[in-house]
Design a protein around this motif. Structure first.
Motif, PDB file in Angstrom:
ATOM      1  N   GLY A  87      -9.541  11.906  16.018  1.00 55.52           N
ATOM      2  CA  GLY A  87      -9.407  10.629  16.701  1.00 55.52           C
ATOM      3  C   GLY A  87      -9.129   9.504  15.733  1.00 55.52           C
ATOM      4  O   GLY A  87      -8.865   9.715  14.541  1.00 55.52           O
ATOM      5  N   VAL A  88      -9.184   8.268  16.238  1.00 49.11           N
ATOM      6  CA  VAL A  88      -8.980   7.075  15.412  1.00 49.11           C
ATOM      7  C   VAL A  88     -10.241   6.824  14.595  1.00 49.11           C
ATOM      8  O   VAL A  88     -11.360   6.825  15.123  1.00 49.11           O
ATOM      9  N   VAL A  89     -10.088   6.604  13.276  1.00 48.08           N
ATOM     10  CA  VAL A  89     -11.248   6.407  12.396  1.00 48.08           C
ATOM     11  C   VAL A  89     -11.409   4.960  11.955  1.00 48.08           C
ATOM     12  O   VAL A  89     -12.519   4.536  11.647  1.00 48.08           O
ATOM     13  N   LYS A  90     -10.327   4.180  11.930  1.00 43.59           N
ATOM     14  CA  LYS A  90     -10.452   2.779  11.495  1.00 43.59           C
ATOM     15  C   LYS A  90      -9.211   2.003  11.907  1.00 43.59           C
ATOM     16  O   LYS A  90      -8.097   2.538  11.908  1.00 43.59           O
ATOM     17  N   VAL A  91      -9.435   0.721  12.246  1.00 46.13           N
ATOM     18  CA  VAL A  91      -8.348  -0.197  12.568  1.00 46.13           C
ATOM     19  C   VAL A  91      -8.488  -1.414  11.660  1.00 46.13           C
ATOM     20  O   VAL A  91      -9.553  -2.034  11.598  1.00 46.13           O
ATOM     21  N   ILE A  92      -7.407  -1.755  10.958  1.00 44.92           N
ATOM     22  CA  ILE A  92      -7.402  -2.901  10.048  1.00 44.92           C
ATOM     23  C   ILE A  92      -6.382  -3.910  10.573  1.00 44.92           C
ATOM     24  O   ILE A  92      -5.196  -3.592  10.700  1.00 44.92           O
ATOM     25  N   ARG A  93      -6.845  -5.116  10.866  1.00 49.08           N
ATOM     26  CA  ARG A  93      -5.967  -6.159  11.381  1.00 49.08           C
ATOM     27  C   ARG A  93      -5.446  -7.023  10.228  1.00 49.08           C
ATOM     28  O   ARG A  93      -6.167  -7.328   9.282  1.00 49.08           O
ATOM     29  N   ASN A  94      -4.195  -7.396  10.329  1.00 54.00           N
ATOM     30  CA  ASN A  94      -3.545  -8.313   9.378  1.00 54.00           C
ATOM     31  C   ASN A  94      -3.760  -7.846   7.932  1.00 54.00           C
ATOM     32  O   ASN A  94      -4.308  -8.557   7.095  1.00 54.00           O
ATOM     33  N   ALA A  95      -3.310  -6.626   7.649  1.00 53.93           N
ATOM     34  CA  ALA A  95      -3.451  -6.045   6.307  1.00 53.93           C
ATOM     35  C   ALA A  95      -2.348  -6.594   5.408  1.00 53.93           C
ATOM     36  O   ALA A  95      -1.190  -6.206   5.536  1.00 53.93           O
ATOM     37  N   GLY A  96      -2.735  -7.496   4.482  1.00 55.16           N
ATOM     38  CA  GLY A  96      -1.745  -8.077   3.585  1.00 55.16           C
ATOM     39  C   GLY A  96      -1.961  -7.737   2.135  1.00 55.16           C
ATOM     40  O   GLY A  96      -1.094  -7.995   1.292  1.00 55.16           O
ATOM     41  N   ASP A  97      -3.122  -7.142   1.811  1.00 57.71           N
ATOM     42  CA  ASP A  97      -3.443  -6.781   0.430  1.00 57.71           C
ATOM     43  C   ASP A  97      -3.576  -5.265   0.334  1.00 57.71           C
ATOM     44  O   ASP A  97      -4.471  -4.673   0.941  1.00 57.71           O
ATOM     45  N   PRO A  98      -2.700  -4.591  -0.423  1.00 57.98           N
ATOM     46  CA  PRO A  98      -2.759  -3.124  -0.502  1.00 57.98           C
ATOM     47  C   PRO A  98      -4.097  -2.611  -1.023  1.00 57.98           C
ATOM     48  O   PRO A  98      -4.618  -1.608  -0.527  1.00 57.98           O
ATOM     49  N   ARG A  99      -4.674  -3.277  -2.030  1.00 60.40           N
ATOM     50  CA  ARG A  99      -5.916  -2.794  -2.633  1.00 60.40           C
ATOM     51  C   ARG A  99      -7.073  -2.842  -1.643  1.00 60.40           C
ATOM     52  O   ARG A  99      -7.872  -1.906  -1.553  1.00 60.40           O
ATOM     53  N   LYS A 100      -7.177  -3.936  -0.878  1.00 64.97           N
ATOM     54  CA  LYS A 100      -8.254  -4.041   0.102  1.00 64.97           C
ATOM     55  C   LYS A 100      -8.119  -2.989   1.193  1.00 64.97           C
ATOM     56  O   LYS A 100      -9.105  -2.396   1.637  1.00 64.97           O
ATOM     57  N   ALA A 101      -6.882  -2.765   1.628  1.00 65.31           N
ATOM     58  CA  ALA A 101      -6.665  -1.774   2.685  1.00 65.31           C
ATOM     59  C   ALA A 101      -7.049  -0.373   2.218  1.00 65.31           C
ATOM     60  O   ALA A 101      -7.681   0.397   2.948  1.00 65.31           O
ATOM     61  N   ILE A 102      -6.712  -0.025   0.969  1.00 66.75           N
ATOM     62  CA  ILE A 102      -7.040   1.300   0.437  1.00 66.75           C
ATOM     63  C   ILE A 102      -8.547   1.470   0.288  1.00 66.75           C
ATOM     64  O   ILE A 102      -9.103   2.533   0.591  1.00 66.75           O
ATOM     65  N   LEU A 103      -9.237   0.395  -0.126  1.00 67.29           N
ATOM     66  CA  LEU A 103     -10.700   0.462  -0.245  1.00 67.29           C
ATOM     67  C   LEU A 103     -11.355   0.619   1.118  1.00 67.29           C
ATOM     68  O   LEU A 103     -12.326   1.365   1.272  1.00 67.29           O
ATOM     69  N   GLN A 104     -10.833  -0.084   2.121  1.00 66.61           N
ATOM     70  CA  GLN A 104     -11.403   0.015   3.452  1.00 66.61           C
ATOM     71  C   GLN A 104     -11.196   1.406   4.053  1.00 66.61           C
ATOM     72  O   GLN A 104     -12.061   1.918   4.769  1.00 66.61           O
ATOM     73  N   LEU A 105     -10.064   1.996   3.764  1.00 66.93           N
ATOM     74  CA  LEU A 105      -9.772   3.327   4.311  1.00 66.93           C
ATOM     75  C   LEU A 105     -10.431   4.439   3.508  1.00 66.93           C
ATOM     76  O   LEU A 105     -10.486   5.587   3.966  1.00 66.93           O
ATOM     77  N   GLU A 106     -10.918   4.117   2.295  1.00 70.27           N
ATOM     78  CA  GLU A 106     -11.582   5.088   1.430  1.00 70.27           C
ATOM     79  C   GLU A 106     -10.689   6.323   1.175  1.00 70.27           C
ATOM     80  O   GLU A 106     -11.114   7.460   1.307  1.00 70.27           O
ATOM     81  N   LEU A 107      -9.461   6.033   0.807  1.00 67.41           N
ATOM     82  CA  LEU A 107      -8.520   7.119   0.532  1.00 67.41           C
ATOM     83  C   LEU A 107      -8.783   7.709  -0.849  1.00 67.41           C
ATOM     84  O   LEU A 107      -8.794   6.989  -1.842  1.00 67.41           O
ATOM     85  N   LYS A 108      -8.990   9.000  -0.902  1.00 69.29           N
ATOM     86  CA  LYS A 108      -9.215   9.698  -2.159  1.00 69.29           C
ATOM     87  C   LYS A 108      -8.311  10.926  -2.208  1.00 69.29           C
ATOM     88  O   LYS A 108      -8.232  11.673  -1.235  1.00 69.29           O
TER      89      LYS A 108
END
Length: 426
Positions: free
Chosen positions: A271-292
């Protein structure tokens, strides 16, 4: 003209000359030639068989040896000539002398010129020692050959790069905004561009088609549907980062730079795990998604769904079957949106196709960014035993991509589409 026909012609000329000149010597020579011709022709009886041991598999452009046995049941000694030929092979031609009722062996070789399923052709004839007569031989053991790509060509495949920038191509496919008359930049030509936009001076200077790009009047709101499932994240060779992180970073940086707003809907198989609104900073988006990044090889051979689509869709409407991650993400997209789906079309092709069609019915413009996992493989990590699996995955993925291209707008990504500067910064 065949040698036997030449011999008969000479004999005829000698006979005619002996009659006109009343020469018994010419008649004697003509009689000798006719006797020799008749003796060879009458003794050329029997048949022969050529048995060849073709392998089932081979590698492209690598020479293959074919053990061959010739079984001759002729009354006179002769020469057997064998030639491997075909449009897709580069073959040898060999000759071997064989005695009456004997068996001879030789080793032929050929080289496949392309990958895939090929069928070599073989031509084999028996000739008498003088070369007057030829007789075709029966050939056994010929069968289709599966040719795998060579490791060197696999390495080259990952380096192939389309000239147009992939993100410009993506923006063009979505058709975002309305162009003004204000000039913005020059870029390389993409198939489908209008010819009137070609800048001929720049084209002459760079020796490749260059077009003018004008600024967009209205920034767009873009929805990125991102598959963050573990089956989709793999570490790049020699880098502590996965290609999903690189793709997302460049998407955010590129479209934010051009004034577009991005919303990210991340999903996995459940299913859907996270929704990020108005993503303008790549670093913040990657930290929020916890991509490893995860080590290991991704799924190379695409999944093939054979379920009953109509029944499955009906049960989903009733709530009897839970929605998959991509289907739930698609339902969260508002009408008339610009949508970029970042996913592997080989993981769940039926669900992906159904979700895109459902969004398009609601007025959305959708493009699928497809990072082909085969292009991201490192040859250092590939064993020779895995080449067959890689080749099978290559064929099936190309077939699937061609099939889905008729219904979806798909942009295939390779490592060359991930900018080296982004890799270094991250």
């Amino acid at each position: 003209m065949k040698p036997a026909e030449v011999l008969l012609g000479i004999s005829g000329i000698l006979i005619a000359g002996s009659i006109l000149l009343s020469s018994p010597h010419l008649a004697g020579v003509a009689l000798f030639l006719l006797t020799y011709y008749s003796s060879i022709r009458l003794s050329l009886k029997g048949k022969g068989t050529v048995v060849m041991s073709f392998p089932q598999e081979a590698r492209e452009l690598e020479r293959i040896r074919v053990p061959t046995t010739v079984e001759g049941r002729f009354k006179i000694p002769g020469i057997v000539r064998i030639r491997i030929k075909g449009r897709d092979v580069e073959g040898d031609e060999a000759e071997i002398r064989i005695n009456p009722n004997a068996i001879a062996s030789l080793l032929l070789s050929f080289r496949p010129l392309r990958k895939g399923i090929i069928e070599p052709k073989v031509e084999a004839v028996f000739m008498d020692l003088s070369g007057l007569f030829k007789m075709p031989l029966e050939i056994q053991g010929i069968k289709p050959l599966t040719v795998h790509p060579s490791p060197s060509k696999l390495a080259v495949a990952g380096k192939i790069r389309r000239n147009p920038n992939v993100f410009m191509e993506l923006e063009k496919a979505l058709g975002m905004g309305i162009e003004t008359f204000e000039f913005e930049e020059l870029r390389e030509y993409i198939p489908g561009d209008e010819l009137r936009r070609i800048d001929w001076k720049a084209t002459s200077r760079f020796q490749k088609p260059i077009i003018k790009v004008f600024k967009k009047e209205v920034p767009a709101e873009i929805k990125i549907l991102l598959n963050v499932d573990e089956s989709f994240r793999r570490e790049l060779s020699g880098k502590k980062i996965d290609y999903l992180t690189l793709i997302l970073s460049q998407l955010i940086a590129y479209f934010a730079h051009h004034g577009h707003r991005l919303d990210i809907i991340a999903y996995n198989d459940k299913g859907v795990v996270k929704v990020i609104r108005n993503a303008g900073d790549p670093r913040k988006a990657i930290l929020q998604l916890e991509l490893k990044p995860l080590q290991g090889k991704p799924q190379l051979i695409p999944s093939v769904g054979r379920s009953r689509k109509a029944l499955k869709a009906f049960l989903k409407r009733l709530g009897r079957i839970p929605l998959t991650g991509i289907e739930e993400a698609g339902r969260r997209v508002s009408n008339d949106s610009y949508v970029i789906v970042v996913d592997d079309i080989g993981l769940h092709p039926n669900e992906l196709l159904g979700t895109v069609r459902e969004m398009e019915k609601r007025g959305c413009r959708v493009v699928v960014l497809y990072p082909n996992p085969l292009y991201f493989l490192s040859l250092k990590d590939v064993n020779p035993e895995e080449l067959e699996t890689i080749f099978r995955g290559y064929i099936e993925r190309k077939r699937l991509l061609k099939k889905m291209h008729s219904s979806l707008r798909i942009i295939e990504l390779s490592p060359q589409d991930l900018l080296p500067k982004v890799v270094e910064r991250l």
